[in-house]
Design an enzyme around this catalytic site. Structure first.
Site, PDB file in Angstrom:
ATOM      1  CD  GLU A   1     102.701 155.569  62.416  1.00 35.65           C
ATOM      2  OE1 GLU A   1     102.018 155.837  60.882  1.00 35.65           O
ATOM      3  OE2 GLU A   1     101.899 155.362  62.608  1.00 35.65           O
TER       4      GLU A   1
ATOM      5  CG  ASP B   1     100.009 158.065  62.626  1.00 36.26           C
ATOM      6  OD1 ASP B   1     101.140 159.049  63.647  1.00 36.26           O
ATOM      7  OD2 ASP B   1      99.700 158.369  61.792  1.00 36.26           O
TER       8      ASP B   1
ATOM      9  CE1 TYR C   1      96.355 160.769  62.750  1.00 34.73           C
ATOM     10  CE2 TYR C   1      94.175 158.707  62.447  1.00 34.73           C
ATOM     11  CZ  TYR C   1      95.960 158.967  62.826  1.00 34.73           C
ATOM     12  OH  TYR C   1      96.573 157.894  61.213  1.00 34.73           O
TER      13      TYR C   1
END
Length: 700
Positions: A10, A86, A297
């Site tokens: 991304e 992601d 994350y």
């Protein structure tokens, strides 16, 4: 010759790092987020055919055309395309949209999943790829369609009726939280109470004492407060000493919401700023010759830590603090909506201090928080000895507390909590304290404080409103729409925000209902787990919702605009401008429950400098119903004198037979005052007799 493989992520910031980890045979490119979105065509501009099982129509993002063309060109040249977006619902949807744009099979295309950008994580992901999870894709698509239906339909209606720019599934429920809290603040009634400040000394050192009151007991009477002060003697005796052990457990590692709350409380970072800093730490920075991600994350609602990290962290704890500091208890794990860990550092060897010259001040602050909180969660509790001393004099009791650290535990590392250590001297029962000063101050209870962004995020999480990825964006859009303003770090609802919330509650109570919104989130999650279908959820929602829309179109009142800063004196709701057959007026937004209408303020009458001939008060200029100015007594209605308009009177007054006989103008009707002869001699009288019976004596 090695086959060329294309990996699509991304963010462009990840490309160089991942390419280094994968090697020369891989080309890494970025989609830069979503490449497609719902169209704005069709019925209501929804981009969704509600009659065909809510079939969506997608169009390319016009801002990503060049990116898409580059990806298409590279994919045609590549022997294999691998998707590494992601690891969340949005990332899964982006991966699926890429398969549609690049014309590759979503059921066979490799999908990499990694939660940290490190060599170990990327290498493991490429060795064990999976395919796109279509249940997650359907879950994201269902959310997007639902949000489009609600957002487009309500935004258009509210814009037309009350000039509000938008409404939405999550933002409207969040706005209701703020609106209800503001009403609670406005309805608050202060209560009187007294605060006691008692200072006593022991062996030359001063201590602040607490008045010993019963549970929930307050002193609300000035007389009672003064009596307590009067009863306090000059010397207090120690009558009891109690020591107990207090165990304080470490906090869990950060989730998205707890990180945003703590970052605000410690550094005053907004939720948006915290999310942005965390994103850069996740995507990675250049450390020496290597570009590496520093944290896992950052969008997660789980406090789970991987076994690999736990083992590494325990080794670090033993090396730095000793084996006695490693926790032996099993942590209660809170499972999140997605398979993410809590937010943690990717490597214990990269301590905050070792990166201080690499990171900006803001990055360092946040990284240090994340690093120390994660490690501290695996350390033993802090153990304290809590000593409570009770003093008494003349029947009045006081307490003083001391805290002594017995074992620092996690606090040897994580020191962001307030240290409440207070050392007390060694005391024995019967020893004396000398009262140095004593006073009672009158206080009044304060209304609840308005929410900070951190507090609002905490409430959203508890109520199940939104998800970690939407907290910051939801608060941001409320401010962008001018429904909420940030005043010194505190969120304050505007009049437009209040009228929007009240209108939605009146006509679309489900949309702003917290339980309904949280339940809808759970239903949408069942699509991701494969337990439910998109068609079922959207179908159940659409019919009743559109019936409410039809009713609201007829019954929702139109508002010209909000009168900023003005509230109804009867019910406290914002005042709004409305239209009626008689023109524009200002009334209560809570109509028909409240029928208050603001009257136009009257101008103060202008004095003429003359005095009323009847009562002596000043004469002033006034206006009649037709807007004509006349002069009258300022003492109205007690005195109803009106000064005649001389010019008008002259026009209407009958001419005297002999103008030489006119002495002056009649002060009551404007006629001619002439000399007349009566029963008892001459006098001055009005020529308009008998309509006007004004008469005066002739002065000698």
């Amino acid at each position: 010759m090695n086959k060329q493989k294309l990996v699509i992520v991304e963010s462009p910031a990840k490309c160089d790092t991942i390419k280094k980890y994968l090697g020369e045979e891989y080309q890494v490119m970025a989609s830069k987020g979503h490449v497609r979105d719902l169209a704005t065509s069709g019925k209501g501009g929804l981009g969704v055919d509600v009659n065909e099982n809510f079939k969506p129509t997608y169009v390319l993002d016009k801002h990503k055309i060049s990116t898409i063309k580059s990806l298409q060109s590279a994919s045609r040249k590549a022997d294999e395309v691998i998707l590494a977006t992601d690891p969340d619902r949005e990332g899964e949807a982006i991966a699926w949209h890429l398969t549609q744009v690049l014309n590759i099979d979503p059921l066979t295309t490799k999908r990499l999943e990694f939660h940290e950008i490190t060599r170990e994580s990327i290498t493991k992901a490429i060795q064990f790829p999976r395919v796109i999870d279509m249940n997650l894709v359907n879950s994201q698509e269902t959310r997007r369609i639902l949000d489009r239906i609600i957002g487009f339909t309500l935004s258009g209606l509210l814009s037309k009726k009350i000039h509000s720019t938008s409404a939405g599934r999550v933002q409207s429920a969040t706005l209701k939280i703020i609106a209800d809290h503001e009403k609670e603040i406005n309805a608050f009634v202060p209560e009187e109470y007294y605060k006691f400040t008692i200072v006593a000394s022991y062996k030359g050192k001063k201590y602040n004492l607490n008045l010993a009151l019963g549970k929930d007991e307050i002193i609300s009477s000035g007389e009672k407060a003064q009596k307590i002060i009067d009863d306090i003697p000059s010397t207090l005796k120690v009558v009891n000493i109690k020591t107990s052990e207090r165990v304080k457990k470490p906090q869990d590692p950060f989730t998205t919401s707890t990180l945003q709350q703590t970052a605000y409380n410690k550094f005053k970072y907004t939720t948006k700023k915290t999310a942005s800093i965390a994103q850069t730490l996740y995507e990675g920075l250049s450390i020496g010759s290597e570009h590496v991600g520093l944290i896992t994350y950052m969008r997660t609602d789980s406090n789970r830590l991987s076994p690999t990290y736990i083992n590494r962290a325990k080794n670090y704890i033993e090396e730095r603090f000793g084996k006695d500091f490693i926790s032996t208890s099993t942590r209660a794990i809170k499972a999140g909506q997605d398979a993410h860990e809590a937010i943690r550092p990717t490597g214990n060897h990269r301590t905050p201090e070792s990166l201080q010259n690499v990171l900006t001040k803001e990055q360092f602050n946040l990284y240090k928080l994340i690093y120390e909180r994660a490690v501290a969660s695996l350390m033993k509790p802090r153990i304290e000895d809590l000593t409570t001393v009770t003093l008494e004099g003349n029947g009045v009791k006081f307490t003083i507390e001391g805290v002594k650290v017995k074992f620092p535990g996690y606090s040897a590392l994580y020191e962001y909590e307030e240290d409440d250590t207070k050392n007390l001297p060694n005391l024995e029962i019967g020893e004396s304290f000398e009262v140095v000063s004593k006073k009672a101050e009158q206080k009044f209870t304060q209304p609840p404080a308005r929410y900070t962004e951190a507090k609002l995020v905490n409430i959203m999480e508890k109520e199940g409103i939104g998800r970690p990825s939407t907290y910051a964006s939801t608060i941001s859009i409320l401010q962008k729409r001018k429904y909420v303003s940030d005043v010194g770090g505190v969120l304050q609802i505007t009049n437009q925000g209040m009228i929007t919330s009240d209108t939605l509650e009146k006509h679309f109570s489900d949309i702003v209902n917290l339980e309904y919104t949280a339940e809808m989130e759970k239903k949408l999650d069942t699509v991701g787990s494969g337990e439910n279908t998109s068609t079922k959820i959207l179908g159940d929602f659409y019919g009743p919702f559109m019936q409410e829309v039809a009713v609201a179109k007829e019954k929702m009142e139109s508002v010209v605009n909000i009168v900023e800063g003005a509230y109804c004196p009867k019910c406290g709701a914002p005042l709004v401008r409305r239209q009626s057959k008689n023109g524009e007026f200002i009334g209560c937004s809570n109509f028909p429950n409240c029928k208050y209408i603001q009257k136009e303020p009257k101008e103060a009458p202008k004095e003429t400098g003359e005095l009323c001939p009847k009562c002596g008060r000043p004469l002033v200029e006034r206006k009649d119903k037709k807007g004509r100015i006349f002069v009258a007594c300022s003492g109205f209605p007690k005195c109803k004198y009106i000064k005649p308009d001389v010019e008008e009177i002259k026009k209407k007054a009958p001419k005297a037979v002999n103008e030489a006989d006119v002495v002056k103008i009649c002060p009551e009707c404007g006629g001619n005052i002439i000399k007349k002869k009566g029963k008892y001699g001459y006098f001055l009288g009005c020529s308009n007799f008998p309509k006007c019976r004004h008469m005066e004596k002739i002065k000698k």
